[in-house]
Scaffold this motif. Sequence first.
Motif: not given
Length: 371
Positions: A76-89, A102-111
């Motif tokens: 989830l930390k890696w995903l968060k970094e992906v989001k910050q670096k690329t702006g992808m959902l 856990e997913a929601i508290s790490n700003d995941v957009d789609i489950l």
Amino acid sequence: MDECNILNTLKKNNIVLENRFVRPIIISGPCSAESREQMINTAMELSQMGIGVFRAGIWKPRSRPGSYTGSGSIGLKWLKEVKQKTGMLTAVEVAKPSHVYEAISNDVDILWIGARTTVNPFVIQELAETLKGSEVHVLIKNPINPDLELWIGAVERFLKAGIRNIGVIHRGFSLYKRKKYRNEPLWQIPLDFKSRFPEIPIFCDPSHICGNPNLMLEIAQKSLDLNFDGLMIESHINPPKALSDAKQQITPAELENLLLKLKLRNQDTQFSNSLSTLRKMIDKKDKELMKILNERMKIVEEIGKLKKENNILILQNDRWEKILSNMMTLGRNKGMNNEFVESVFKLIHQESIYVQSLLMNEEECSKIEIN
Ligand code: PEP
Ligand code: MN
């Protein structure tokens, strides 16, 4: 329901690839999160191509114990970094309430709900209750077994919990013996879903349908031709080294190649005049077909009465085989598909036997299947 909410949200984030890919929406990324490097490198390449949504399995429900089950929470930390670096959902699979928190508290957009989870109404109910009133987007994969009602039931449980941003994913259906595909597409099921819930966006997952890259273009194209809203395709920076689903993952470059080969057809009808003329012709032929079928059935009833009077067996195998072979020859000469002709006549024959059985036994009897 707020129409195509998920589409609108995804679209905003879906950067145009050579001016072609505002729609369908493409979701891509590895089957499982394996390492920070794998996630960031895959995402950077996808993002450069204009893919707007990054997927990764953090917790993987594997059929057999001992298989790689994903990175767990660190992903989830890696995903968060992906989001910050690329702006992808970002999108992850959830199968238990703790995954959702856990997913929601790490700003995941789609489950997304995996095929092995959709089959279980208790788990779906629990997930729906956990998400009650949430604005998060939920994509529900079809269950592994070809059961439309089970799929619909899962969607209804989320709708009832007030989750409006719902989409579904067609990932094929598991059969005992694997044939051409890893999971049979059985297109009629997603099409029936579409006609029951026309406002719910539907995605196709060619990776899990095909199980290898060779057939993916054909499946992706077919889904677009059937007016699916998007595709979920697994991609990996180095597919042969992938820790799960290695055979079906493709590199971002291969994905780009596939996307560029897809043909997008016009939705609106430049040809509406000739189309409506042809449709009228079809409607006329369908009426004729119904009239002929009805006349044929009346003759079948007459034959049934005769058989009853003379106490003759309903099934006259020689006669049936002769009809079938004559019709198949006729069909072949007219360039018709043999399997189609066979299925049509088997259905007609089955109905004829049913009608005659009712007549001869004068009571309810079940349909006899002739294979
Ligand atoms: C996946 O998307 O990686 C996955 C496990 O899919 P499915 O639930 O369709 O098998
Ligand atoms: Mn997978």
